[in-house]
Design an enzyme around this catalytic site. Structure first.
Site, short mmCIF file in Angstrom:
data_model
loop_
_atom_site.label_atom_id
_atom_site.label_comp_id
_atom_site.label_asym_id
_atom_site.label_seq_id
_atom_site.Cartn_x
_atom_site.Cartn_y
_atom_site.Cartn_z
N LYS A 98 -88.14 19.34 6.79
CA LYS A 98 -87.62 20.24 5.74
C LYS A 98 -88.50 21.50 5.64
CE LYS A 98 -84.05 17.71 4.57
NZ LYS A 98 -82.68 18.15 4.87
N ASP A 147 -71.03 15.58 15.27
CA ASP A 147 -72.36 14.98 15.34
C ASP A 147 -73.31 16.13 15.64
OD1 ASP A 147 -74.78 13.86 16.13
OD2 ASP A 147 -73.85 12.12 17.04
N TYR A 169 -89.66 13.40 7.78
CA TYR A 169 -88.68 14.02 6.88
C TYR A 169 -89.25 15.28 6.23
CZ TYR A 169 -85.33 14.53 3.04
OH TYR A 169 -84.40 15.02 2.15
N ASN A 200 -75.95 20.20 5.84
CA ASN A 200 -76.33 19.13 4.90
C ASN A 200 -76.82 17.87 5.60
OD1 ASN A 200 -75.96 17.56 2.17
ND2 ASN A 200 -74.72 16.45 3.66
N THR A 219 -78.66 8.23 -3.44
CA THR A 219 -77.78 8.17 -2.27
C THR A 219 -78.32 7.12 -1.29
OG1 THR A 219 -79.03 9.78 -0.96
CG2 THR A 219 -77.34 10.67 -2.44
N1 LIG Z 1 -80.83 12.25 -2.00
C1 LIG Z 1 -81.84 13.00 -2.36
O1 LIG Z 1 -82.56 12.70 -3.34
C2 LIG Z 1 -82.14 14.27 -1.63
C3 LIG Z 1 -83.21 15.05 -2.09
C4 LIG Z 1 -83.50 16.24 -1.42
C5 LIG Z 1 -82.73 16.62 -0.36
N2 LIG Z 1 -81.70 15.84 0.07
C6 LIG Z 1 -80.91 16.33 1.21
O2 LIG Z 1 -79.54 16.30 0.89
C7 LIG Z 1 -78.78 16.14 2.11
C8 LIG Z 1 -77.79 15.01 1.93
O3 LIG Z 1 -78.51 13.81 1.76
P1 LIG Z 1 -77.94 12.54 0.99
O4 LIG Z 1 -78.98 12.15 0.04
O5 LIG Z 1 -76.56 12.81 0.53
O6 LIG Z 1 -77.97 11.46 2.18
P2 LIG Z 1 -76.89 10.44 2.74
O7 LIG Z 1 -76.06 9.89 1.66
O8 LIG Z 1 -77.67 9.54 3.63
O9 LIG Z 1 -75.96 11.39 3.63
C9 LIG Z 1 -76.41 11.93 4.83
C10 LIG Z 1 -75.21 12.42 5.61
O10 LIG Z 1 -75.67 12.97 6.86
C11 LIG Z 1 -74.87 12.41 7.89
N3 LIG Z 1 -75.52 12.46 9.19
C12 LIG Z 1 -76.68 11.89 9.57
N4 LIG Z 1 -76.91 12.16 10.87
C13 LIG Z 1 -75.87 12.91 11.30
C14 LIG Z 1 -75.52 13.52 12.53
N5 LIG Z 1 -76.28 13.37 13.64
N6 LIG Z 1 -74.39 14.27 12.60
C15 LIG Z 1 -73.61 14.40 11.52
N7 LIG Z 1 -73.85 13.84 10.34
C16 LIG Z 1 -74.98 13.10 10.23
C17 LIG Z 1 -74.58 10.99 7.42
O11 LIG Z 1 -73.50 10.43 8.15
P3 LIG Z 1 -73.34 8.84 8.43
O12 LIG Z 1 -72.60 8.27 7.25
O13 LIG Z 1 -72.55 8.81 9.70
O14 LIG Z 1 -74.72 8.27 8.58
C18 LIG Z 1 -74.23 11.28 5.96
O15 LIG Z 1 -72.92 11.75 5.86
C19 LIG Z 1 -79.80 15.92 3.21
O16 LIG Z 1 -80.06 17.13 3.87
C20 LIG Z 1 -81.03 15.47 2.46
O17 LIG Z 1 -82.22 15.74 3.16
C21 LIG Z 1 -81.39 14.67 -0.54
#
Ligand SMILES: NC(=O)c1ccc[n+]([C@@H]2O[C@H](COP(=O)([O-])OP(=O)(O)OC[C@H]3O[C@@H](n4cnc5c(N)ncnc54)[C@H](OP(=O)(O)O)[C@@H]3O)[C@@H](O)[C@H]2O)c1
Length: 244
Positions: free
Chosen positions: A171, A62, A167, A89, A202
């Site tokens: 970033k 965490d 958010y 990530n 996601t």
């Molecule tokens: N999706 C997009 O379009 C997009 C665009 C730009 C950037 N991003 C970036 O890509 C990365 C991944 O995002 P995603 O879209 O894959 O989101 P996601 O599916 O919501 O995944 C987020 C992950 O972070 C974990 N997490 C949250 N809080 C945490 C903590 N305190 N300790 C450990 N793990 C934690 C979540 O775990 P739980 O399952 O336990 O909640 C999940 O595994 C992020 O940095 C996001 O900002 C995403």
């Protein structure tokens, strides 16, 4: 572990782009540690990726909990003696709300994960990364953190950024942190970059994204495995640099 075998830690890798980054790195023969705050979700993801024949393991992590971060570093130290790749990530979002209606407490909560969590994990892992011959740190950022875009009301991202202050600014901070770590660690050969995966479907955006998490992971996999002549202190998408 031989000196050439690499080990990677990805935070928040139990789903989404993190899990696909894990899959991509594992496919290259890298031992991948799935960092996840929930043991059941983390182990399930590791098991799924192991089905491809890969060496993927779950580590409790965490990023907002210093004890958990320290325990993960101690576990990696005891098991592998070093770390070659760190992908920061894990992230959360909050909103949608106008900036003027966003409580400071909400911003603080998002920063705990997206900013302070990255710093805590990076500090804990640095002694292990320093033992690698080619350490790489990849910070998963977003175009929504680009100050150039945030300062432009006509930017294609303004519909999102105008209601996502915690958010977006987390970033922006992550980008600044990336630049400063890259500067400090350049002389040691540790490459530190921020990447944008693009708008991927996601849980973070209730699956409204137009790219797959696998497509989003590609740029992180590329930077995590970049050669010694690879970039550092850059903010990159799949098709090149993003304005800071
Ligand atoms: N999706 C997009 O379009 C997009 C665009 C730009 C950037 N991003 C970036 O890509 C990365 C991944 O995002 P995603 O879209 O894959 O989101 P996601 O599916 O919501 O995944 C987020 C992950 O972070 C974990 N997490 C949250 N809080 C945490 C903590 N305190 N300790 C450990 N793990 C934690 C979540 O775990 P739980 O399952 O336990 O909640 C999940 O595994 C992020 O940095 C996001 O900002 C995403």
């Amino acid at each position: 572990m031989t000196t050439s075998h690499r080990t990677a830690l990805i935070t928040g890798a139990n789903k989404g782009i993190g899990k696909e980054t894990a899959r991509g790195l594992a496919a290259l023969g890298i031992t991948v540690l799935i960092g996840a705050r929930d043991a059941e979700r983390g182990e399930a993801a590791a098991e799924e990726l192991r089905a491809d024949g890969a060496d993927v393991r779950f580590v409790t992590l965490d990023v907002t909990d210093e004890t958990s971060v320290r325990a993960a570093a101690e576990h990696i130290d005891a098991t592998f003696d070093r770390l070659d790749i760190l992908v920061n990530n894990a992230a959360i979002a909050a909103g949608p709300r106008k900036p003027s209606e966003t409580p400071a407490a909400t911003v603080r909560q998002v920063y705990e994960t997206n900013v302070f969590g990255v710093i805590a994990v990076t500090h804990a892992m640095l002694p292990l990364l320093r033992r690698s011959a080619a350490a790489r740190i990849v910070n998963m950022s977003s175009e929504l953190g680009s100050l150039t875009h945030l300062a432009d009301p006509g930017s294609p991202w303004s519909a999102h950024s105008s209601i996502l202050l915690p958010y977006c600014t987390s970033k922006s901070a992550l980008n600044a942190i990336t630049a400063l770590y890259a500067d400090e660690l350049r002389a040691e050969g540790i490459l530190v970059n921020a990447v944008s995966p693009g708008y991927c479907a996601t849980d973070l955006n209730r699956h409204t994204g137009i790219r797959t998490p696998e497509e989003g992971a590609a740029v992180a996999v590329a930077l995590a495995t970049a050669g010694e002549d690879g970039p550092t202190g850059a903010f990159l998408a799949e098709d090149g640099p993003i304005p800071w």
